[in-house]
Design an enzyme around this catalytic site. Sequence first.
Site, PDB file in Angstrom:
ATOM      1  N   HIS A   1     -11.706   9.881   6.596  1.00  0.00           N
ATOM      2  CA  HIS A   1     -11.494   8.445   6.732  1.00  0.00           C
ATOM      3  C   HIS A   1     -10.975   8.039   8.111  1.00  0.00           C
ATOM      4  O   HIS A   1     -11.435   7.060   8.687  1.00  0.00           O
ATOM      5  CB  HIS A   1     -10.481   8.024   5.657  1.00  0.00           C
ATOM      6  CG  HIS A   1     -10.161   6.571   5.629  1.00  0.00           C
ATOM      7  ND1 HIS A   1     -11.102   5.607   5.349  1.00  0.00           N
ATOM      8  CD2 HIS A   1      -8.987   5.911   5.837  1.00  0.00           C
ATOM      9  CE1 HIS A   1     -10.524   4.412   5.386  1.00  0.00           C
ATOM     10  NE2 HIS A   1      -9.252   4.559   5.695  1.00  0.00           N
TER      11      HIS A   1
ATOM     12  N   ARG B   1      -1.301   9.013   8.939  1.00  0.00           N
ATOM     13  CA  ARG B   1      -1.181   7.579   9.230  1.00  0.00           C
ATOM     14  C   ARG B   1      -0.736   6.793   7.995  1.00  0.00           C
ATOM     15  O   ARG B   1      -1.247   6.985   6.891  1.00  0.00           O
ATOM     16  CB  ARG B   1      -2.541   7.044   9.682  1.00  0.00           C
ATOM     17  CG  ARG B   1      -2.567   5.550   9.920  1.00  0.00           C
ATOM     18  CD  ARG B   1      -3.943   5.130  10.354  1.00  0.00           C
ATOM     19  NE  ARG B   1      -4.898   5.372   9.310  1.00  0.00           N
ATOM     20  CZ  ARG B   1      -5.472   4.421   8.573  1.00  0.00           C
ATOM     21  NH1 ARG B   1      -5.178   3.159   8.772  1.00  0.00           N
ATOM     22  NH2 ARG B   1      -6.350   4.735   7.654  1.00  0.00           N
TER      23      ARG B   1
ATOM     24  N   GLU C   1       0.863  -1.188   0.000  1.00  0.00           N
ATOM     25  CA  GLU C   1       0.000   0.000   0.000  1.00  0.00           C
ATOM     26  C   GLU C   1       0.890   1.225   0.000  1.00  0.00           C
ATOM     27  O   GLU C   1       2.108   1.120   0.219  1.00  0.00           O
ATOM     28  CB  GLU C   1      -0.950  -0.021   1.205  1.00  0.00           C
ATOM     29  CG  GLU C   1      -2.111  -0.975   1.011  1.00  0.00           C
ATOM     30  CD  GLU C   1      -3.129  -0.957   2.136  1.00  0.00           C
ATOM     31  OE1 GLU C   1      -3.042  -0.101   3.023  1.00  0.00           O
ATOM     32  OE2 GLU C   1      -4.006  -1.828   2.126  1.00  0.00           O
TER      33      GLU C   1
ATOM     34  N   HIS D   1      -9.200   9.971   2.925  1.00  0.00           N
ATOM     35  CA  HIS D   1      -8.772   8.912   1.997  1.00  0.00           C
ATOM     36  C   HIS D   1      -8.976   9.423   0.580  1.00  0.00           C
ATOM     37  O   HIS D   1     -10.025   9.993   0.265  1.00  0.00           O
ATOM     38  CB  HIS D   1      -9.593   7.634   2.236  1.00  0.00           C
ATOM     39  CG  HIS D   1      -8.974   6.409   1.635  1.00  0.00           C
ATOM     40  ND1 HIS D   1      -8.891   6.221   0.277  1.00  0.00           N
ATOM     41  CD2 HIS D   1      -8.388   5.326   2.201  1.00  0.00           C
ATOM     42  CE1 HIS D   1      -8.292   5.055   0.037  1.00  0.00           C
ATOM     43  NE2 HIS D   1      -7.978   4.496   1.195  1.00  0.00           N
TER      44      HIS D   1
ATOM     45  N   ARG E   1      -0.874   9.271   1.487  1.00  0.00           N
ATOM     46  CA  ARG E   1      -2.293   9.575   1.300  1.00  0.00           C
ATOM     47  C   ARG E   1      -2.613  11.060   1.204  1.00  0.00           C
ATOM     48  O   ARG E   1      -3.436  11.480   0.401  1.00  0.00           O
ATOM     49  CB  ARG E   1      -3.049   9.018   2.498  1.00  0.00           C
ATOM     50  CG  ARG E   1      -3.987   7.947   2.094  1.00  0.00           C
ATOM     51  CD  ARG E   1      -4.589   7.320   3.272  1.00  0.00           C
ATOM     52  NE  ARG E   1      -4.519   5.883   3.030  1.00  0.00           N
ATOM     53  CZ  ARG E   1      -5.043   4.992   3.821  1.00  0.00           C
ATOM     54  NH1 ARG E   1      -5.649   5.363   4.917  1.00  0.00           N
ATOM     55  NH2 ARG E   1      -4.965   3.732   3.515  1.00  0.00           N
TER      56      ARG E   1
HETATM   57  P1  FAD Z   1     -14.053   0.910  15.600  1.00  0.00           P
HETATM   58  O1  FAD Z   1     -13.741  -0.277  14.831  1.00  0.00           O
HETATM   59  O2  FAD Z   1     -14.615   2.061  14.882  1.00  0.00           O
HETATM   60  O3  FAD Z   1     -15.064   0.495  16.759  1.00  0.00           O
HETATM   61  C1  FAD Z   1     -15.678   1.473  17.569  1.00  0.00           C
HETATM   62  C2  FAD Z   1     -16.802   0.824  18.327  1.00  0.00           C
HETATM   63  O4  FAD Z   1     -17.290   1.704  19.337  1.00  0.00           O
HETATM   64  C3  FAD Z   1     -18.010   0.497  17.470  1.00  0.00           C
HETATM   65  O5  FAD Z   1     -18.477  -0.756  17.838  1.00  0.00           O
HETATM   66  C4  FAD Z   1     -19.020   1.581  17.835  1.00  0.00           C
HETATM   67  O6  FAD Z   1     -20.345   1.205  17.640  1.00  0.00           O
HETATM   68  C5  FAD Z   1     -18.697   1.765  19.296  1.00  0.00           C
HETATM   69  N1  FAD Z   1     -19.090   3.044  19.893  1.00  0.00           N
HETATM   70  C6  FAD Z   1     -18.817   4.287  19.438  1.00  0.00           C
HETATM   71  N2  FAD Z   1     -19.309   5.201  20.306  1.00  0.00           N
HETATM   72  C7  FAD Z   1     -19.897   4.513  21.311  1.00  0.00           C
HETATM   73  C8  FAD Z   1     -20.584   4.882  22.496  1.00  0.00           C
HETATM   74  N3  FAD Z   1     -20.784   6.160  22.831  1.00  0.00           N
HETATM   75  N4  FAD Z   1     -21.058   3.909  23.299  1.00  0.00           N
HETATM   76  C9  FAD Z   1     -20.908   2.591  22.974  1.00  0.00           C
HETATM   77  N5  FAD Z   1     -20.267   2.185  21.867  1.00  0.00           N
HETATM   78  C10 FAD Z   1     -19.760   3.136  21.052  1.00  0.00           C
HETATM   79  N6  FAD Z   1      -7.271   0.369   8.903  1.00  0.00           N
HETATM   80  C11 FAD Z   1      -6.326  -0.532   8.610  1.00  0.00           C
HETATM   81  O7  FAD Z   1      -5.376  -0.718   9.374  1.00  0.00           O
HETATM   82  N7  FAD Z   1      -6.423  -1.254   7.458  1.00  0.00           N
HETATM   83  C12 FAD Z   1      -7.444  -1.118   6.575  1.00  0.00           C
HETATM   84  O8  FAD Z   1      -7.501  -1.791   5.569  1.00  0.00           O
HETATM   85  C13 FAD Z   1      -8.435  -0.164   6.875  1.00  0.00           C
HETATM   86  N8  FAD Z   1      -9.466   0.031   6.022  1.00  0.00           N
HETATM   87  C14 FAD Z   1     -10.478   0.842   6.401  1.00  0.00           C
HETATM   88  C15 FAD Z   1     -11.597   0.961   5.597  1.00  0.00           C
HETATM   89  C16 FAD Z   1     -12.677   1.719   5.983  1.00  0.00           C
HETATM   90  C17 FAD Z   1     -13.892   1.827   5.110  1.00  0.00           C
HETATM   91  C18 FAD Z   1     -12.622   2.432   7.216  1.00  0.00           C
HETATM   92  C19 FAD Z   1     -13.765   3.267   7.668  1.00  0.00           C
HETATM   93  C20 FAD Z   1     -11.488   2.348   8.005  1.00  0.00           C
HETATM   94  C21 FAD Z   1     -10.422   1.566   7.614  1.00  0.00           C
HETATM   95  N9  FAD Z   1      -9.285   1.451   8.407  1.00  0.00           N
HETATM   96  C22 FAD Z   1      -8.320   0.551   8.082  1.00  0.00           C
HETATM   97  C23 FAD Z   1      -9.215   2.101   9.697  1.00  0.00           C
HETATM   98  C24 FAD Z   1      -9.557   1.083  10.778  1.00  0.00           C
HETATM   99  O9  FAD Z   1     -10.620   0.287  10.339  1.00  0.00           O
HETATM  100  C25 FAD Z   1      -9.929   1.717  12.074  1.00  0.00           C
HETATM  101  O10 FAD Z   1      -9.000   2.670  12.432  1.00  0.00           O
HETATM  102  C26 FAD Z   1      -9.972   0.707  13.174  1.00  0.00           C
HETATM  103  O11 FAD Z   1     -10.731  -0.363  12.764  1.00  0.00           O
HETATM  104  C27 FAD Z   1     -10.549   1.314  14.417  1.00  0.00           C
HETATM  105  O12 FAD Z   1     -10.868   0.289  15.308  1.00  0.00           O
HETATM  106  P2  FAD Z   1     -11.439   0.628  16.739  1.00  0.00           P
HETATM  107  O13 FAD Z   1     -11.709  -0.659  17.389  1.00  0.00           O
HETATM  108  O14 FAD Z   1     -10.573   1.605  17.400  1.00  0.00           O
HETATM  109  O15 FAD Z   1     -12.801   1.411  16.425  1.00  0.00           O
HETATM  110  C1  SIN Z   2      -7.555   1.038   2.292  1.00  0.00           C
HETATM  111  O1  SIN Z   2      -7.802  -0.138   2.098  1.00  0.00           O
HETATM  112  O2  SIN Z   2      -7.255   1.847   1.413  1.00  0.00           O
HETATM  113  C2  SIN Z   2      -7.647   1.549   3.672  1.00  0.00           C
HETATM  114  C3  SIN Z   2      -6.455   1.158   4.391  1.00  0.00           C
HETATM  115  C4  SIN Z   2      -6.337   1.968   5.638  1.00  0.00           C
HETATM  116  O3  SIN Z   2      -7.150   2.863   5.879  1.00  0.00           O
HETATM  117  O4  SIN Z   2      -5.372   1.713   6.371  1.00  0.00           O
END
Ligand code: FAD
Ligand code: SIN
Length: 537
Positions: free
Chosen positions: A347, A382, A120, A238, A286
């Site tokens: 993003h 990032r 990537e 993104h 990015r």
């Molecule tokens: P999240 O996975 O967002 O989980 C947050 C949780 O908290 C959810 O369950 C939500 O419902 C809950 N929540 C929020 N507020 C409250 C509240 N007040 N009370 C109770 N629950 C609450 N990163 C990579 O490393 N590789 C990738 O390929 C990649 N692709 C991505 C593609 C997309 C479309 C997106 C949006 C992001 C991507 N990212 C990627 C970024 C990555 O997915 C996130 O940074 C990471 O998953 C965040 O994980 P997390 O557990 O911190 O939060």
């Molecule tokens: C992507 O697949 O382009 C997202 C990867 C990331 O947000 O780290």
Amino acid sequence: MNYSEYSVVIIGSGAAGLYAALKISSQIHLPEGILLITKDKLGESNSKYAQGGIVGVVHQNPEDNTESHVNDTLKAGAGLTDRNVTELISKTSDKVINDLINIGVEFDKNSKGELNFTLEAAHSIKRILHSGGDATGREITKALAKRVTEDSTITVSENTMAVELLISTDKKCKGVIVFNKATGEHQVVYSSAVIIATGGAGQIYKYTTNPEGATGDGVALAYEAGADIQDMEFIQFHPTALALSPDNKNRFLISEAVRGEGAKLINKSGEEFMVRYSDKRELAPRDVVTRAIYSEMKKENSYNVFLNAAVIEKLKLFERFPNISKRCRDNGIDISEKPIPVAPAAHYTMGGIKADINGKTSITGLYAIGEAASTGLHGANRLASNSLLECVVCAYELADYLSFTNLEVPKKIDEGIKKMIDVYSHSISSDEYDCKTLISKLKELMWNKVGIIRTETGLTEAKNAIEELKNNFKRRRKCLNEMEYEYRNMLTTALIITNSALSRKESRGAHCRSDFTQTDTIASHTNVNKNKDMIHA
Ligand code: FAD
Ligand code: SIN
């Protein structure tokens, strides 16, 4: 009001929250158990939609090493990435990725049965592991959620939203007030460790790749509780979200991995324009690609450019990106023949609640991991696929840290907490705010004035407008429903982003000021704390 007690409360069921629950449960005997609350269904999160993959500096890939990964991360972070944190996360990746494999995550393999690594942007070698082709997040959260539901020490509470942290007069976190979306009731949960794993804040912007729940709740709650918040001006846009029309606001991501496999960005005239912006072309960092697209769109007065994936061999394209191909096909685009309309979208939230590698924040008893936290890994920009890795490594380290911590549930509740709880025992006016309209207004404002390119004038206008919206919204604490709570939190987080952006009088990484094009020689973090003035560390 209902009351309950748990040794540990985890807020959020993305990769960070789910993995923390499993690791804490397997490492520590907790008499009062673990409560995992989540706003929607278990696993609904940004994590679930991750496509590209997860960085793994693992023994299965002997060509890779920590030094190379750390250097790539530091380069992308534009001077604000913490080297020690990055080294630790990189070094721990082998252990944690292999633990995920043992838990049941099936990363994609080649015909010889070896792990498949992809490239990537801004990575110097192929080190991204993926699953289900382009459904890495879905596969990881599915495997973790399955284990969580099988674990009897973890109580899962779906459709439950954390709305205020319980902070004692001596400034320790003693639990959380939650709102049950189905019954409309509030509940008090006492605990000696509250872990915020609430993800990012992409929904504060008009165009975003994030799902509906990414409203910056964790940052807003921690800020109101008096925690330090760091580097919130750094929002990653993104470059390539599917842009079907200006009205299509929650945008499906077209993974960077598609560019990693060779797809080319073209403008309306069919020109491969990235050559004019960076010698790394489509695989430049990015922020560089995003600004290049933004500039082409402005020049051509268009709401999108195109990603030409037809240059990738057809079979490989469909096999490697089954979900992207399907989503485009469902919208009338055969990506092996037609270029995909794409545009940037909010993003990833690089800043967050200031936390160390163990999730420790500036408040005793309050922890933050994953996207809601700011550990210093991402700096000003990032590196792709570092965030899922940060989620799982920090969850792992936090579990380890907690195993040496006294997790007895607080028995004596002080006057400060009693007063907080009292607010939620009283009814409030039943006049509902039109939050849908108010949220749209806020999103538009953030996109136009606190977006990809920023100026002092625009940021000041945004600050004044958000403050006015805040003054007009009288619910500072108890609200009537989920949308009011989200709007309350979005206003707080939007103001933090805007104030941080105003205070950073330079361009660095994802924070681009057209009125301050230089990057200062000395890099400093922005810190916001409700009880102190904004400071530069
Ligand atoms: P999240 O996975 O967002 O989980 C947050 C949780 O908290 C959810 O369950 C939500 O419902 C809950 N929540 C929020 N507020 C409250 C509240 N007040 N009370 C109770 N629950 C609450 N990163 C990579 O490393 N590789 C990738 O390929 C990649 N692709 C991505 C593609 C997309 C479309 C997106 C949006 C992001 C991507 N990212 C990627 C970024 C990555 O997915 C996130 O940074 C990471 O998953 C965040 O994980 P997390 O557990 O911190 O939060
Ligand atoms: C992507 O697949 O382009 C997202 C990867 C990331 O947000 O780290």
